[in-house]
Design an enzyme around this catalytic site. Structure first.
Site, PDB file in Angstrom:
ATOM      1  N   LEU A  83      38.315  46.226  44.105  1.00 14.30           N
ATOM      2  CA  LEU A  83      39.250  45.451  43.273  1.00 14.30           C
ATOM      3  C   LEU A  83      38.696  44.037  43.241  1.00 14.30           C
ATOM      4  O   LEU A  83      38.194  43.545  44.257  1.00 14.30           O
ATOM      5  CB  LEU A  83      40.657  45.433  43.886  1.00 14.30           C
ATOM      6  CG  LEU A  83      41.514  46.699  43.782  1.00 14.30           C
ATOM      7  CD1 LEU A  83      42.879  46.472  44.428  1.00 14.30           C
ATOM      8  CD2 LEU A  83      41.682  47.146  42.342  1.00 14.30           C
ATOM      9  N   ASP A  84      38.801  43.372  42.086  1.00 16.73           N
ATOM     10  CA  ASP A  84      38.290  42.002  41.982  1.00 16.73           C
ATOM     11  C   ASP A  84      38.996  41.088  42.983  1.00 16.73           C
ATOM     12  O   ASP A  84      40.128  41.355  43.393  1.00 16.73           O
ATOM     13  CB  ASP A  84      38.579  41.405  40.593  1.00 16.73           C
ATOM     14  CG  ASP A  84      37.973  42.224  39.479  1.00 16.73           C
ATOM     15  OD1 ASP A  84      36.956  42.872  39.719  1.00 16.73           O
ATOM     16  OD2 ASP A  84      38.540  42.181  38.377  1.00 16.73           O
ATOM     17  N   TYR A  85      38.351  39.967  43.252  1.00 14.98           N
ATOM     18  CA  TYR A  85      38.906  38.927  44.126  1.00 14.98           C
ATOM     19  C   TYR A  85      40.341  38.549  43.702  1.00 14.98           C
ATOM     20  O   TYR A  85      41.236  38.404  44.515  1.00 14.98           O
ATOM     21  CB  TYR A  85      37.982  37.710  44.012  1.00 14.98           C
ATOM     22  CG  TYR A  85      38.328  36.532  44.851  1.00 14.98           C
ATOM     23  CD1 TYR A  85      38.168  36.569  46.231  1.00 14.98           C
ATOM     24  CD2 TYR A  85      38.776  35.340  44.265  1.00 14.98           C
ATOM     25  CE1 TYR A  85      38.457  35.463  47.007  1.00 14.98           C
ATOM     26  CE2 TYR A  85      39.062  34.233  45.031  1.00 14.98           C
ATOM     27  CZ  TYR A  85      38.910  34.301  46.407  1.00 14.98           C
ATOM     28  OH  TYR A  85      39.191  33.212  47.167  1.00 14.98           O
ATOM     29  N   THR A 134      42.405  40.394  41.821  1.00 15.19           N
ATOM     30  CA  THR A 134      43.281  41.541  41.557  1.00 15.19           C
ATOM     31  C   THR A 134      43.997  41.904  42.845  1.00 15.19           C
ATOM     32  O   THR A 134      43.392  41.873  43.915  1.00 15.19           O
ATOM     33  CB  THR A 134      42.451  42.755  41.079  1.00 15.19           C
ATOM     34  OG1 THR A 134      41.732  42.378  39.910  1.00 15.19           O
ATOM     35  CG2 THR A 134      43.338  43.953  40.758  1.00 15.19           C
ATOM     36  N   ARG A 187      40.125  43.971  32.773  1.00 12.29           N
ATOM     37  CA  ARG A 187      39.995  42.596  32.266  1.00 12.29           C
ATOM     38  C   ARG A 187      39.162  42.585  30.987  1.00 12.29           C
ATOM     39  O   ARG A 187      39.503  41.905  30.005  1.00 12.29           O
ATOM     40  CB  ARG A 187      39.325  41.700  33.330  1.00 12.29           C
ATOM     41  CG  ARG A 187      40.229  41.446  34.522  1.00 12.29           C
ATOM     42  CD  ARG A 187      39.516  40.624  35.606  1.00 12.29           C
ATOM     43  NE  ARG A 187      40.254  40.718  36.852  1.00 12.29           N
ATOM     44  CZ  ARG A 187      41.282  39.929  37.185  1.00 12.29           C
ATOM     45  NH1 ARG A 187      41.680  38.974  36.383  1.00 12.29           N
ATOM     46  NH2 ARG A 187      41.908  40.102  38.340  1.00 12.29           N
TER      47      ARG A 187
END
Ligand code: URA
Length: 268
Positions: A105-107, A109, A193
């Site tokens: 998961l992104d930073y 998210t 995104r």
């Protein structure tokens, strides 16, 4: 036991994913019986060879651990971060040194992230052919119109190709921003995104609320729990795989309910 590729041995032992194992091999950090592994295709006998990553001896029979974390924003989902930002494994305390994230998961998210030391499980869940559904709650700027929503459902053209059909549920649409629930089956880099940006709606907030049948119920932000044996079995089944051996019942009570959960922020 027959010889197996070193990447497979490292991931089955829960050291890291196969891709990370390849990086360790390329970096010259993996040895077999004291000799540095020089090629990605090399094989070893996991029962009789002494395999090490750095100074750590690779053991095959470590108990399997499966963790569901409700990841906060501002935490990286890698084992180490060159920029020294907080990592998800730090949130798990002692348990963290034994598991690695299943996908990313992104930073920025938040939400449901699985971690395990079972390479078979990680491969089954992330394999592109398995199409495990993942559901995200997405807040974007401005109002999503019907055309945007249909595009998300039917497929959005990204640099790396069209996205597969997705499910969309409207949550709240206003002139200033929109909340939707988006269910996708792929796991491309920053996919949600990029899908929304391609339609002219930058993502303001992103939260993963479901992976397969697993959701965040009972796990507040920054907390984690272990999966029950039946949840692990069901995840293998939805990935079209059978589990090789039943999981060790670490951290679950006899009735299958989790016993270990921890508030984050109490460490480092
Ligand atoms: N899609 C994204 O854009 N980011 C995530 O973290 C997960 C899915």
């Amino acid at each position: 036991m027959p010889k197996e590729r070193i990447q497979k041995i490292l991931s089955a032992a829960g050291i890291c994913s196969r891709r990370e194992a390849e990086e360790y091999i390329i970096e010259g950090r993996v040895t077999v019986n004291g000799r540095v592994v020089a090629e990605l295709g090399e094989k070893a006998d996991p029962d009789n060879d002494v395999i090490k990553v750095g100074n750590r001896v690779v053991r095959q029979n470590a108990p399997k651990i499966y963790v569901l974390l409700n990841k906060p924003r501002g935490v990286v989902s890698t084992l180490k971060d060159p920029q020294k930002r907080k990592t998800v494994v730090e949130l798990l305390g002692k348990l963290g040194s034994r598991v690695y994230p299943v996908g990313r998961l992104d930073y920025d998210t938040e939400g449901l992230l699985l971690l395990t030391n079972d390479g078979e499980f990680a491969n089954a869940i992330t394999h592109p052919s398995r199409e495990i559904p993942k559901t995200y709650q997405v807040k974007v700027s401005e109002m999503f119109n019907d055309y945007d929503l249909r595009q998300l459902e039917e497929g959005v053209r990204l640099k790396d190709g069209m996205t597969a059909p997705a499910k969309v549920r409207k949550m709240k649409l206003t002139d200033q921003n929109s909340w939707i629930e988006l269910t996708i089956h792929e796991g491309r880099y920053r996919q949600v995104r990029r899908m929304c940006e391609a339609l002219g709606h930058p993502v303001l907030k992103l939260k993963r609320v479901k992976v397969g049948k697993l959701d965040l119920r009972g796990v507040p932000l920054g907390m984690f729990r272990e999966l029950t044996p039946s949840e692990v079995k069901a995840m293998f089944a939805s990935a079209g795989r059978e589990q090789k051996a039943p999981p060790e019942p670490t951290g679950t009570r006899g009735d299958g309910s989790p016993v270990r959960s921890r508030r984050t922020g109490t460490r480092g």
